[in-house]
Design an enzyme around this catalytic site. Structure first.
Site, mmCIF file in Angstrom:
data_model
loop_
_atom_site.group_PDB
_atom_site.id
_atom_site.type_symbol
_atom_site.label_atom_id
_atom_site.label_comp_id
_atom_site.label_asym_id
_atom_site.label_seq_id
_atom_site.Cartn_x
_atom_site.Cartn_y
_atom_site.Cartn_z
ATOM 1 C CE LYS A 11 -40.431 25.955 -8.541
ATOM 2 N NZ LYS A 11 -40.483 27.296 -8.662
ATOM 3 C CG ASN A 12 -44.003 26.474 -9.976
ATOM 4 O OD1 ASN A 12 -42.885 26.656 -8.873
ATOM 5 N ND2 ASN A 12 -42.896 26.130 -11.475
ATOM 6 C CB CYS A 106 -34.988 32.386 -10.487
ATOM 7 S SG CYS A 106 -34.788 30.632 -10.188
ATOM 8 N NE ARG A 111 -39.463 35.850 -12.170
ATOM 9 C CZ ARG A 111 -39.488 34.386 -11.333
ATOM 10 N NH1 ARG A 111 -38.656 34.112 -11.170
ATOM 11 N NH2 ARG A 111 -40.741 33.762 -11.604
ATOM 12 C CG ASP A 294 -40.756 26.737 -15.105
ATOM 13 O OD1 ASP A 294 -39.634 27.659 -15.378
ATOM 14 O OD2 ASP A 294 -41.605 26.717 -14.241
ATOM 15 N NE ARG A 386 -35.550 29.269 -5.536
ATOM 16 C CZ ARG A 386 -35.808 29.732 -6.777
ATOM 17 N NH1 ARG A 386 -34.768 30.557 -7.399
ATOM 18 N NH2 ARG A 386 -37.462 29.856 -6.428
HETATM 19 N N1 EPU Z 1 -45.726 38.874 -16.181
HETATM 20 C C1 EPU Z 1 -46.033 40.362 -16.685
HETATM 21 N N2 EPU Z 1 -47.264 40.879 -15.834
HETATM 22 C C2 EPU Z 1 -47.646 39.946 -14.596
HETATM 23 C C3 EPU Z 1 -46.678 38.837 -14.395
HETATM 24 C C4 EPU Z 1 -46.390 37.819 -15.224
HETATM 25 O O1 EPU Z 1 -46.474 41.325 -17.874
HETATM 26 O O2 EPU Z 1 -48.158 40.575 -13.659
HETATM 27 C C5 EPU Z 1 -44.988 38.396 -17.776
HETATM 28 C C6 EPU Z 1 -43.674 37.901 -17.198
HETATM 29 O O3 EPU Z 1 -43.029 39.018 -17.322
HETATM 30 C C7 EPU Z 1 -43.122 36.834 -17.721
HETATM 31 C C8 EPU Z 1 -44.831 35.798 -18.315
HETATM 32 O O4 EPU Z 1 -45.401 37.127 -18.343
HETATM 33 O O5 EPU Z 1 -42.657 37.008 -19.132
HETATM 34 C C9 EPU Z 1 -45.026 34.628 -17.487
HETATM 35 O O6 EPU Z 1 -44.693 34.849 -16.383
HETATM 36 P P1 EPU Z 1 -46.355 34.539 -14.598
HETATM 37 O O7 EPU Z 1 -46.533 35.381 -14.377
HETATM 38 O O8 EPU Z 1 -46.980 32.915 -15.664
HETATM 39 O O9 EPU Z 1 -44.319 33.865 -14.104
HETATM 40 P P2 EPU Z 1 -44.235 33.494 -12.694
HETATM 41 O O10 EPU Z 1 -45.770 33.282 -12.069
HETATM 42 O O11 EPU Z 1 -43.888 34.547 -11.732
HETATM 43 C C10 EPU Z 1 -43.677 30.866 -12.759
HETATM 44 C C11 EPU Z 1 -43.432 29.938 -12.305
HETATM 45 C C12 EPU Z 1 -41.992 29.568 -13.160
HETATM 46 C C13 EPU Z 1 -42.425 29.760 -14.771
HETATM 47 C C14 EPU Z 1 -43.342 30.797 -15.054
HETATM 48 C C15 EPU Z 1 -44.190 29.952 -16.156
HETATM 49 C C16 EPU Z 1 -43.957 29.411 -10.061
HETATM 50 C C17 EPU Z 1 -43.292 30.007 -8.486
HETATM 51 N N3 EPU Z 1 -42.717 29.973 -10.662
HETATM 52 O O12 EPU Z 1 -43.871 32.279 -12.337
HETATM 53 O O13 EPU Z 1 -41.451 28.265 -12.826
HETATM 54 O O14 EPU Z 1 -41.095 29.924 -14.543
HETATM 55 O O15 EPU Z 1 -44.453 30.536 -14.509
HETATM 56 O O16 EPU Z 1 -44.479 29.232 -16.254
HETATM 57 O O17 EPU Z 1 -44.940 28.904 -10.045
HETATM 58 C C18 EPU Z 1 -39.255 27.935 -12.027
HETATM 59 O O18 EPU Z 1 -40.262 26.963 -11.270
HETATM 60 O O19 EPU Z 1 -38.441 26.988 -12.420
HETATM 61 C C19 EPU Z 1 -40.021 28.449 -12.533
HETATM 62 C C20 EPU Z 1 -39.081 29.895 -13.100
#
Ligand code: EPU
Length: 417
Positions: A11-12, A106, A111, A294, A386
């Site tokens: 997915k990701n 989610c 976020r 995850d 999802r």
């Molecule tokens: N963060 C910041 N600032 C930013 C971006 C992130 O402080 O600009 C923080 C977030 O608040 C969090 C941490 O950094 O504490 C990690 O966030 P990340 O940006 O890595 O998460 P994401 O890109 O929003 C993706 C996956 C999530 C997975 C996370 C961590 C996708 C579409 N989603 O989210 O997947 O939990 O990385 O590995 O790739 C899932 O598949 O169930 C899912 C939630």
């Protein structure tokens, strides 16, 4: 449960690769695409933006993005999923401008996208948030060095997308190292990009003037695989999970072995055999190659049945234990204090009506239901859809008694498992 389960595309990775198609001057054929609603949403967004989309079969799609001329993603399009933020990077890369409503996804507490914005600004873009929309524009994108204050999958992806056609060299330091980052880099490189270092914490992107069409196959889903590995463990089963990259599963395998499972690795499969009550273990979730956040709800569920006290520490998200209340309804003994859950293993869980509070929490409820005495009913299974391709069919085929039920409700049509 006994038998073989084949894992679908990640997915990701898919939700990063599909928006990246926008950067191509030709047709992209993407294979091993998972049949999940997040992917359907992202393909629909491209279609609504004007891409020609041809569904070749269940797992293959051809996208021609050359006719897209809009750089605007409305709130109704983007609010359904987190990955819609990738259109900011992709549109900036293609049009030098993007107007995208803040992403959904989610709910694990705040976020933020500050690191994404920091990256766009370093490349020369001006970014403002106005009228509920993120506006980004640049007269030219120029390569730059960006240190991420927090390891972020989303920021790493978005900066790669914006930088791939920028002038000169972009360096992302403290970059995310997840398998889907490497997959996106491989996809972009197959279109003619010049990205080095993906999979390490320093990614170097030398901008190219154009990207061409490609044929690319998405990697297998690490988290879907991990979830089925835990399904074997929680049911005292013997499952061979096929179409996986065992290297991506090492942190999960390590914890399962600590819990008393036998894990056998093959070239493209792992077999998990469990013939005892799970042993306790402590887990800290971390960015890759750490134990994936995850998999946290699923692992907590396994440990809820362990033979003592385990500690689960969430190291990525602020608030990812909302599902624990649901497990408690099934007899689990878990105390949450901020980012730490103390899990007092019980001998058995008992069936109850529960809710999926998000995608992985939903997967955890399925695992709990497989292990519990009696018939568990899970509401809000659209969360599970999802990210899990045909979960009911895949689990039924290895012996689970699981069904999707659609309630006939005059106002809403809700499905339950
Ligand atoms: N963060 C910041 N600032 C930013 C971006 C992130 O402080 O600009 C923080 C977030 O608040 C969090 C941490 O950094 O504490 C990690 O966030 P990340 O940006 O890595 O998460 P994401 O890109 O929003 C993706 C996956 C999530 C997975 C996370 C961590 C996708 C579409 N989603 O989210 O997947 O939990 O990385 O590995 O790739 C899932 O598949 O169930 C899912 C939630």
């Amino acid at each position: 449960m006994v038998g073989e389960v084949a894992v679908s595309g990640a997915k990701n990775a898919a939700v990063a690769i599909i928006p990246a198609v926008l950067l191509s001057d030709g047709i992209c054929r993407i294979e091993n695409v998972p049949a999940i609603s997040d992917v359907n949403v992202i393909i629909k967004i491209l279609y609504e933006l004007g891409a020609y989309v041809k569904v070749i079969d269940n797992t293959t799609v051809e996208i021609d993005p050359t006719h897209i001329n809009s750089h605007i993603l409305s709130a109704s399009m983007s609010s359904k999923m987190r990955a819609s933020s990738y259109f900011i990077g992709a549109m900036l890369g293609r049009f030098k401008k993007a107007k995208v409503a803040p992403p959904g996804g989610c709910d694990f507490g705040v976020r933020p996208i500050d690191q994404h914005i920091k990256g766009f600004e370093a490349l020369g873009a001006t970014v403002t948030i106005d009228g509920g929309m993120v506006h980004a524009h640049a007269s030219e994108l120029v390569g730059s060095s960006i240190y991420l204050d927090k390891v972020s999958v989303g920021a790493t992806v978005n900066i790669m997308l914006a930088a791939v056609k920028a002038r000169g060299l972009t360096i992302i330091e403290n970059a995310a190292r997840e398998p889907h980052i490497v997959d996106l880099a491989n996809f972009l490189n197959s279109m003619g990009a010049n990205i080095m270092g993906a999979g390490t914490d320093v990614i170097k992107i030398r901008g190219v003037s154009s990207l061409h069409g490609t044929t690319y196959s998405v990697i297998p889903d690490q988290i879907e695989a991990g979830t089925y590995m835990l399904a074997a463990a929680i049911t005292g089963g013997d499952l061979t999970i096929t179409n996986v990259i065992p290297k991506h599963l090492e942190s999960i395998s390590a914890k399962l072995i600590e819990c008393g499972a036998e894990v056998i690795e093959y070239d493209e499969a792992v077999r998990v055999i469990m013939n005892r009550r799970p042993k306790t273990c402590n887990v800290l979730t971390m960015p890759h190659p750490g134990f994936p956040t995850d998999m946290q709800p699923q692992m907590t569920t396994l440990l809820a049945l362990s033979d003592g006290v385990s500690v689960m520490t969430e190291g990525v998200w602020d608030n990812r234990f909302k599902y624990v209340d649901q497990l408690t309804l099934m007899g689990a003994k878990i105390k949450v204090d901020g980012k730490v859950a103390i899990i007092n293993g019980v001998e058995r869980l008992s069936a109850a009506p529960v809710k999926a509070t998000d995608l992985r929490a939903g997967a955890a409820m399925v695992l709990a239901g497989l292990a519990a005495d009696g018939k568990t009913e899970i509401e809000n299974v659209e969360f599970i859809d999802r990210g899990y391709d045909n979960i009911v069919e895949k689990l039924s085929a290895v012996g689970a008694d699981i069904r999707r039920v659609t309630y006939i409700d005059p106002l809403t049509s809700r499905s339950a498992v």
